[in-house]
Structures are given as C-alpha cells and as structure tokens.
Scaffold this motif. Structure first.
Motif, PDB file in Angstrom:
ATOM      1  N   GLN A 105      -7.201  -2.144  -3.011  1.00  0.00           N
ATOM      2  CA  GLN A 105      -6.423  -1.591  -2.035  1.00  0.00           C
ATOM      3  C   GLN A 105      -5.714  -2.702  -1.318  1.00  0.00           C
ATOM      4  O   GLN A 105      -4.655  -1.997  -1.145  1.00  0.00           O
ATOM      5  N   MET A 106      -6.030  -3.719  -1.261  1.00  0.00           N
ATOM      6  CA  MET A 106      -5.070  -4.883  -0.972  1.00  0.00           C
ATOM      7  C   MET A 106      -3.668  -5.007  -1.643  1.00  0.00           C
ATOM      8  O   MET A 106      -2.670  -5.116  -1.224  1.00  0.00           O
ATOM      9  N   ALA A 107      -3.790  -4.772  -3.210  1.00  0.00           N
ATOM     10  CA  ALA A 107      -2.799  -4.856  -4.005  1.00  0.00           C
ATOM     11  C   ALA A 107      -1.800  -3.610  -3.783  1.00  0.00           C
ATOM     12  O   ALA A 107      -0.591  -3.926  -3.539  1.00  0.00           O
ATOM     13  N   GLU A 108      -2.403  -2.610  -3.484  1.00  0.00           N
ATOM     14  CA  GLU A 108      -1.607  -1.138  -2.972  1.00  0.00           C
ATOM     15  C   GLU A 108      -0.817  -1.544  -1.688  1.00  0.00           C
ATOM     16  O   GLU A 108       0.330  -1.357  -1.698  1.00  0.00           O
ATOM     17  N   LEU A 109      -1.401  -2.151  -0.796  1.00  0.00           N
ATOM     18  CA  LEU A 109      -0.801  -2.461   0.581  1.00  0.00           C
ATOM     19  C   LEU A 109       0.072  -3.505   0.511  1.00  0.00           C
ATOM     20  O   LEU A 109       1.167  -3.496   0.896  1.00  0.00           O
ATOM     21  N   LYS A 110      -0.281  -4.512  -0.642  1.00  0.00           N
ATOM     22  CA  LYS A 110       0.886  -5.721  -0.707  1.00  0.00           C
ATOM     23  C   LYS A 110       1.948  -5.074  -1.258  1.00  0.00           C
ATOM     24  O   LYS A 110       3.279  -5.279  -0.836  1.00  0.00           O
ATOM     25  N   LYS A 111       2.048  -3.981  -2.364  1.00  0.00           N
ATOM     26  CA  LYS A 111       3.062  -3.511  -3.017  1.00  0.00           C
ATOM     27  C   LYS A 111       3.957  -2.662  -1.814  1.00  0.00           C
ATOM     28  O   LYS A 111       5.171  -2.776  -1.876  1.00  0.00           O
ATOM     29  N   THR A 112       3.399  -2.021  -1.145  1.00  0.00           N
ATOM     30  CA  THR A 112       4.024  -1.084  -0.090  1.00  0.00           C
ATOM     31  C   THR A 112       4.787  -1.926   0.901  1.00  0.00           C
ATOM     32  O   THR A 112       5.843  -1.871   1.505  1.00  0.00           O
ATOM     33  N   LEU A 113       3.788  -3.031   1.384  1.00  0.00           N
ATOM     34  CA  LEU A 113       4.487  -3.793   2.765  1.00  0.00           C
ATOM     35  C   LEU A 113       5.607  -4.710   2.159  1.00  0.00           C
ATOM     36  O   LEU A 113       6.610  -4.963   2.730  1.00  0.00           O
ATOM     37  N   TYR A 114       5.268  -5.363   0.756  1.00  0.00           N
ATOM     38  CA  TYR A 114       6.570  -6.330   0.321  1.00  0.00           C
ATOM     39  C   TYR A 114       7.862  -5.461  -0.003  1.00  0.00           C
ATOM     40  O   TYR A 114       8.780  -6.043  -0.003  1.00  0.00           O
ATOM     41  N   GLY A 115       7.320  -4.106  -0.469  1.00  0.00           N
ATOM     42  CA  GLY A 115       8.520  -3.229  -0.785  1.00  0.00           C
ATOM     43  C   GLY A 115       9.450  -2.983   0.335  1.00  0.00           C
ATOM     44  O   GLY A 115      10.698  -2.817   0.270  1.00  0.00           O
ATOM     45  N   LYS A 116       8.871  -2.681   1.693  1.00  0.00           N
ATOM     46  CA  LYS A 116       9.754  -2.711   2.739  1.00  0.00           C
ATOM     47  C   LYS A 116      10.130  -3.837   3.488  1.00  0.00           C
ATOM     48  O   LYS A 116      11.408  -3.870   3.852  1.00  0.00           O
TER      49      LYS A 116
END
Length: 126
Positions: A105-116
């Motif tokens: 879950q943290m990896a998904e959130l990192k991907k989303t947040l770093y993407g933005k």
C-alpha cells in the motif's frame, strides 16, 4: 526576492488524504516491526523451552502459568508447549502478512504522490 527554484503544485484534499494515509501506514509499519521482533523472540524462547524439556529426564517439571509455577507431568507440558508454539507461529505469520500488505500500500501511495509532487515531497526515511 523569489525563494526556491521549484514549481508550486497545489495540494488537493485527495492528496492530503493520501499523505495522511501514508503517514498512518508508516506508523503501523514501525509498530509491526517491533511486534514481529517480539514474536520472533517468543518463538525462539518456546523452541528453547521445548528442547530443554526433551533433554530433561524428569517425569514432573515446573511450568509457569501466569506468575505461578506449577508441577506438571512432562507429557502435559510438552503438549502445552506445542500448542503455544503453534499459536506463536500463526501470530508471527499474520504479522508478516500484514507487514507485506502495508509495504504494498505504501509503494502505491509513493508512486501516486511522487508522480504528482516529484521532488516537492519526501516520503523516504533518513
């Protein structure tokens, strides 16, 4: 005078919710690491006790129940230790599975947040 060279990215309500969720997951991750450490120690202690019981040639041994030591037959203590080891192993497995879920879950959130936010946000621990 202008400060910083980065661009300003607007933080939406959804972004803030994702950041908060990441923080909660990160806290739970650290709690789980401590719980896993304790569970591993418990498993090792139970295994050591079981090995000591095997080496013991006594028919009656002292077994701690809460804060009291009781004299119990060797076979009954073996059964109790096996039951306790089984429960401790199940608990350790459950904690490990929860940890893996949190990491995903943290990896998904990192991907989303770093993407933005790119370099404007730091989700890594030092």
């Amino acid at each position: 005078m202008q400060q910083g060279g980065g661009s300003e990215t607007e933080v939406t309500w959804e972004d803030q919710q994702n950041i908060n969720k990441f923080g909660r997951l990160n806290n739970r991750f650290h709690e789980l690491e401590e719980e896993i450490k304790i569970a591993k120690e418990t498993n090792e202690n139970l295994e050591d006790a079981s090995n000591e019981l095997i080496l013991s040639d006594e028919d009656v041994v002292r077994f701690q129940i809460g804060e009291v030591f009781a004299h119990m037959p060797n076979e009954e203590v073996e059964e109790r230790l096996e039951t306790m080891k089984g429960k401790a192993s199940e608990e350790l497995q459950r904690l490990e599975e929860e940890k893996e879920s949190i990491i995903a879950q943290m990896a998904e959130l990192k991907k989303t947040l770093y993407g933005k936010f790119k370099d404007s946000i730091n989700l890594e621990e030092d």
